[in-house]
Every structure is written in structure tokens, then in C-alpha cells.
Design a protein around this motif. Structure first.
Motif, PDB file in Angstrom:
ATOM      1  N   ARG A   5       0.822  -1.195   0.002  1.00 24.35           N
ATOM      2  CA  ARG A   5       0.076  -0.052   0.046  1.00 24.35           C
ATOM      3  C   ARG A   5       1.100   1.185  -0.033  1.00 24.35           C
ATOM      4  O   ARG A   5       1.695   1.462   0.643  1.00 24.35           O
ATOM      5  CB  ARG A   5      -0.944   0.019   1.241  1.00 24.35           C
ATOM      6  N   GLU A  46       0.988   9.415   0.743  1.00 24.87           N
ATOM      7  CA  GLU A  46       1.108   8.201   0.145  1.00 24.87           C
ATOM      8  C   GLU A  46       2.291   7.288   0.825  1.00 24.87           C
ATOM      9  O   GLU A  46       2.398   6.178   0.593  1.00 24.87           O
ATOM     10  CB  GLU A  46       1.510   8.354  -1.322  1.00 24.87           C
ATOM     11  N   GLU A  76     -10.495   2.478   1.576  1.00 26.07           N
ATOM     12  CA  GLU A  76      -9.433   3.043   0.480  1.00 26.07           C
ATOM     13  C   GLU A  76      -8.343   1.858   0.072  1.00 26.07           C
ATOM     14  O   GLU A  76      -8.062   1.743  -0.996  1.00 26.07           O
ATOM     15  CB  GLU A  76      -8.914   4.285   1.036  1.00 26.07           C
ATOM     16  N   GLN A  77      -8.180   1.243   1.339  1.00 29.01           N
ATOM     17  CA  GLN A  77      -7.191   0.080   1.247  1.00 29.01           C
ATOM     18  C   GLN A  77      -7.608  -1.055  -0.042  1.00 29.01           C
ATOM     19  O   GLN A  77      -7.099  -1.673  -0.828  1.00 29.01           O
ATOM     20  CB  GLN A  77      -6.605  -0.631   2.349  1.00 29.01           C
ATOM     21  N   TRP A  85      -9.983  -0.320  -2.141  1.00 32.48           N
ATOM     22  CA  TRP A  85      -9.956   0.298  -3.586  1.00 32.48           C
ATOM     23  C   TRP A  85      -8.735   0.068  -4.377  1.00 32.48           C
ATOM     24  O   TRP A  85      -8.465  -0.423  -5.309  1.00 32.48           O
ATOM     25  CB  TRP A  85     -10.435   1.814  -3.601  1.00 32.48           C
ATOM     26  N   GLU A  86      -7.671   0.418  -3.429  1.00 31.70           N
ATOM     27  CA  GLU A  86      -6.236   0.380  -3.946  1.00 31.70           C
ATOM     28  C   GLU A  86      -5.895  -0.899  -4.590  1.00 31.70           C
ATOM     29  O   GLU A  86      -5.243  -1.338  -5.197  1.00 31.70           O
ATOM     30  CB  GLU A  86      -5.317   0.930  -2.842  1.00 31.70           C
ATOM     31  N   CYS A 144      -4.728  -2.126  -8.112  1.00 34.23           N
ATOM     32  CA  CYS A 144      -3.361  -2.688  -8.378  1.00 34.23           C
ATOM     33  C   CYS A 144      -3.336  -4.186  -8.678  1.00 34.23           C
ATOM     34  O   CYS A 144      -2.192  -4.547  -9.116  1.00 34.23           O
ATOM     35  CB  CYS A 144      -2.473  -2.325  -7.311  1.00 34.23           C
ATOM     36  N   ARG A 151     -10.636   8.336  -4.005  1.00 32.65           N
ATOM     37  CA  ARG A 151      -9.530   7.589  -4.833  1.00 32.65           C
ATOM     38  C   ARG A 151      -9.911   7.566  -6.360  1.00 32.65           C
ATOM     39  O   ARG A 151     -10.757   7.974  -6.692  1.00 32.65           O
ATOM     40  CB  ARG A 151      -9.360   6.153  -4.376  1.00 32.65           C
ATOM     41  N   SER A 180      -2.699   8.012 -10.684  1.00 32.00           N
ATOM     42  CA  SER A 180      -2.013   7.022 -10.096  1.00 32.00           C
ATOM     43  C   SER A 180      -3.073   5.935  -9.015  1.00 32.00           C
ATOM     44  O   SER A 180      -3.937   6.431  -8.536  1.00 32.00           O
ATOM     45  CB  SER A 180      -0.591   7.320  -9.299  1.00 32.00           C
ATOM     46  N   PRO A 181      -2.944   4.646  -8.877  1.00 32.06           N
ATOM     47  CA  PRO A 181      -3.625   3.865  -8.108  1.00 32.06           C
ATOM     48  C   PRO A 181      -3.502   4.272  -6.563  1.00 32.06           C
ATOM     49  O   PRO A 181      -4.197   3.989  -5.737  1.00 32.06           O
ATOM     50  CB  PRO A 181      -3.392   2.740  -8.252  1.00 32.06           C
ATOM     51  N   HIS A 182      -2.505   5.185  -6.302  1.00 33.72           N
ATOM     52  CA  HIS A 182      -1.975   5.172  -4.884  1.00 33.72           C
ATOM     53  C   HIS A 182      -2.432   6.694  -4.551  1.00 33.72           C
ATOM     54  O   HIS A 182      -2.186   6.891  -3.313  1.00 33.72           O
ATOM     55  CB  HIS A 182      -0.433   5.093  -4.623  1.00 33.72           C
ATOM     56  N   ARG A 212      -4.034   9.711  -3.044  1.00 38.17           N
ATOM     57  CA  ARG A 212      -5.176  10.019  -2.088  1.00 38.17           C
ATOM     58  C   ARG A 212      -5.732  11.335  -2.421  1.00 38.17           C
ATOM     59  O   ARG A 212      -4.948  12.313  -1.941  1.00 38.17           O
ATOM     60  CB  ARG A 212      -4.588   9.788  -0.964  1.00 38.17           C
TER      61      ARG A 212
END
Length: 387
Positions: free
Chosen positions: A181, A194, A298-299, A301-302, A306, A351, A363-365, A367
Motif C-alpha cells: 500500500r 502516500e 481506501e485500501q 480500492w487500492e 493494483c 480515490r 495513480s492508483p496510490h 489520495r
């Protein structure tokens, strides 16, 4: 992004800023007195100067932080710090400042950009050496998207078209597990919120392949979802009572029962398959409650973004999550100290990206973070459930 690509991107970001400002100016919004004093807006003339000032501050003036006394050189524009430092210039005061006119601020911005490009040509080809250039590019890109929020709020036509894409359908099950993450500095540039990247465990879950679309949200509206308090949080009920909302902010129902949507001052037929946009966190939460679902953490979703699952589509709109905006363990602020730290615990995390987000910023990271009542941003949501 290396120096040659950065040089081109900085020029592109400035062209975009100027095109948006010109569109606002054509509607009379280059004069601060014409701009409504709303908490969600800045006068476009102030935005124009602030973007140039920020770039000058971190590159030409070699500031190592955003503290007022940290610049190593004076500004090219006399009195700029007292006009454009967002840390010291109160939001309401931005309407009453004696700002230079648009032509003078464009000259200032041009001079700043020209000198930045000269320095960039000689900058060390390292992440540390290119960091300030990447920072000011990301800053201008974000303000460009914010200017489009302003245009939507004021009903000003956008200088480019943004056609809808149908939202993906169905849902995807993930078995969960451990993933990394957060963003890594080796990617070239990440924001402080991030970091630090660290292994994180996620339980099994299912998540929508795409965003909730207008047709699905319209079923919630027709079911009286705004009038049924059991679907709303306490804060959401207070928000509905305060706003009188019975549908998303920019929806309008015609006499024949059909629905239309306002986009940059134009009234368009509501597209059933397009993702619902301009909804608050409260509306997203209420819909999920009505549908027997929830917003993703959110984790989650990430993890999904990814995972390399082809069916998972993102990037049409920013997406509300179930997670408050909080620091990751081990957080430390970067040079732009006021970017994240002051807002922890007072904002909700979103996100993804929107149609207005430049590809270089996606970026998928990443926030994003806003207060829950905001409906001016290009935001929607998808639903989720435990696996």
C-alpha cells in the motif's frame, strides 16, 4: 518523468491554466468582484497569480519548506508573498486584495516559467534534483482541475468537451491478501500522504467493476431515498434538511417526468449509463445503505486497482471511500508541509481520478481528500461488500 518530459509538461499545464482562465474571463470572472464569495471557490485572478507564485517559491526561490521565511530569493513580483501565499492569505481576503491585472499576472507567470525551464535544463537528473519541478507541475495540474470545478459551479462553458463513458457493470470478487500500500519514491514523485509504502493486509471483498450509474441512482431517487431517514447518517440527515436536496445537485426534472443534468452551463438529457456525478459523501453512503452495500475502504480500492484485473475500471470520476483521511504509520511531511497534515481527520479520502485529471497525475496510490458535503467536485462512487 525526466527533464525533457517535465519541460513539455510544465508548458502544457500552463497553457491549460491560461485556457481555463480565458474562458472564465470571457464570462466576466476575471474580476474578483464578479465572483460569488463561496467557500468552494477562489477568484480566478487570484488562482492565476497563486499558480505562478507557488512555482516560483519552490523552484526559483529555492524554498525548502512552505514557511513564510524560508525562501532564499525575492519574488519577481513585488509584494507577491502578501498576495498569493495560501498559508497566510485568508480565503475570504482573496476577494478584496489589490491584485495586479490579468495581463501583469500573465507576464509574471511567463517570466517564472521561462526561468524554471532554464534551471530545469541544468537540474541534476535525480529524484531529489527533479522533485521541486515535479511538485509544481502536480500543483498546477490540480489547480487546473479546480478551475474546472469553478466553471461547473458558475455555469461557464468548458473550453473542451468531456464525453461520457458508460460505467462498467457487474462486480468482482477478490480473495484479499497482502499488497504494498502506498507510493514509492522510485516512481519519481509521490505526495507525502502516500508514504511510507508498506505491506498491508486486506480481507476478502467484492466490489463493483465500475461506478454507480445515473439509472441506478435514479431508482434510489424514485424510491424516495432522500426522504427516508433510515438510509442516512446523522450528519447526512442534517445535510439533507439544510440543503433541501431531493436529487443530485445538478439534476433537474422536467414537466414530463424526464430528467436533465447541468454540465458547464448546458442542460443535457440525463444519460442512464453514465456514472452519477456531483454527489456528496452523504448521498453515496445513503445509496449504499438503500442498496444493502457499503463504500469500499481506501485500501480495498487500492488493492483492486493494483490487482491487474481487466474488468476493474477507474478514472472516470473521483470516488468517495469509507475511509477518513488519516496519515499512514510513519508519516512525515514533505516541503509542502500544508498539503496533507492540516487536513488529517477532517476530510474523507477519495480515490482514482476524473475525466479532468491529466494522465500524468493519475495513480492508483493517489489520495484525494475533501469534506463530505462537497458536490462541486467531479466525484462519484462504487459499492462494495465483504467477501
Amino acid at each position: 518523468m525526466k527533464a525533457p518530459a517535465l519541460d513539455a509538461a510544465l508548458q502544457d499545464a500552463r497553457r491549460h491554466t491560461l485556457a481555463l482562465f480565458d474562458a472564465l474571463a470571457a464570462s466576466g470572472y476575471d474580476r474578483s468582484a464578479q465572483v460569488p464569495r463561496l467557500a468552494i471557490l477562489n477568484p480566478p485572478l487570484w488562482e492565476l497569480g497563486h499558480a505562478a507564485w507557488f512555482a516560483e517559491w519552490f523552484v526559483l526561490r529555492e524554498a525548502r519548506s512552505s514557511r513564510p521565511d524560508d525562501a532564499r530569493a525575492p519574488s519577481l513580483l513585488a509584494g507577491a508573498d502578501a498576495l498569493f501565499d495560501s498559508n497566510t492569505v485568508a480565503h475570504d481576503a482573496r476577494w478584496t486584495l489589490d491584485l495586479p491585472d490579468a495581463a501583469a499576472l500573465m507576464d509574471y507567470g511567463r517570466a517564472v516559467l521561462d526561468q524554471i525551464r532554464e534551471r530545469l535544463a541544468c537540474a541534476p537528473d535525480t529524484d531529489a534534483g527533479l522533485y521541486p519541478y515535479r511538485l509544481v507541475l502536480a500543483h498546477e495540474d490540480m489547480h487546473g482541475e479546480a478551475l474546472l470545478y469553478t466553471m461547473q459551479t458558475l455555469g461557464v462553458a468548458a473550453p473542451a468537451s468531456f464525453p461520457d463513458e458508460a460505467s462498467a457493470t457487474g462486480e468482482i470478487a477478490f480473495a484479499g491478501g497482502e499488497f504494498l500500500r502506498g507510493g514509492e519514491q522510485s516512481r519519481g514523485f509521490v505526495f507525502d500522504n502516500e508514504r511510507p509504502a508498506a505491506p498491508h493486509q486486506v480481507a476478502p471483498f467484492t466490489i463493483d467493476a465500475g461506478l454507480v450509474d445515473n439509472a441506478d441512482f435514479l431508482r434510489f431517487v424514485h424510491a424516495g431515498g432522500y426522504r427516508q431517514p433510515q438510509y442516512w447518517s446523522e450528519a447526512g440527515r442534517a445535510w439533507v434538511a439544510q440543503t433541501g436536496r431531493a436529487a443530485p445537485r445538478y439534476w433537474r426534472q422536467e414537466a414530463d417526468g424526464s430528467w436533465r443534468e447541468l454540465r458547464f452551463g448546458r442542460s443535457l438529457a440525463l444519460a442512464p449509463s453514465a456514472p452519477v456525478r456531483h454527489v456528496s459523501l452523504y448521498e453515496a453512503q445513503a445509496y449504499c445503505s438503500w442498496a444493502g452495500r457499503r463504500l469500499p475502504l481506501e485500501q480495498e480500492w487500492e488493492f483492486a486497482a493494483c490487482a491487474g484485473e481487466a474488468g476493474f475500471r477507474w478514472g472516470q470520476l473521483w470516488e468517495w471511500t469509507a475511509s477518513p483521511f488519516l496519515p499512514y504509520p510513519g508519516f512525515s511531511a514533505d516541503r509542502y508541509r500544508e498539503y496533507s497534515a492540516p487536513w488529517f481527520g477532517t476530510r474523507q479520502t477519495l480515490r482514482g481520478a476524473s475525466f479532468a485529471t491529466p494522465p500524468r497525475l493519475r495513480s492508483p496510490h493517489f489520495r484525494n481528500f475533501y469534506t463530505p458535503e462537497r458536490v462541486d467536485i467531479f466525484a462519484g462512487f462504487r459499492t462494495c461488500a465483504a467477501g
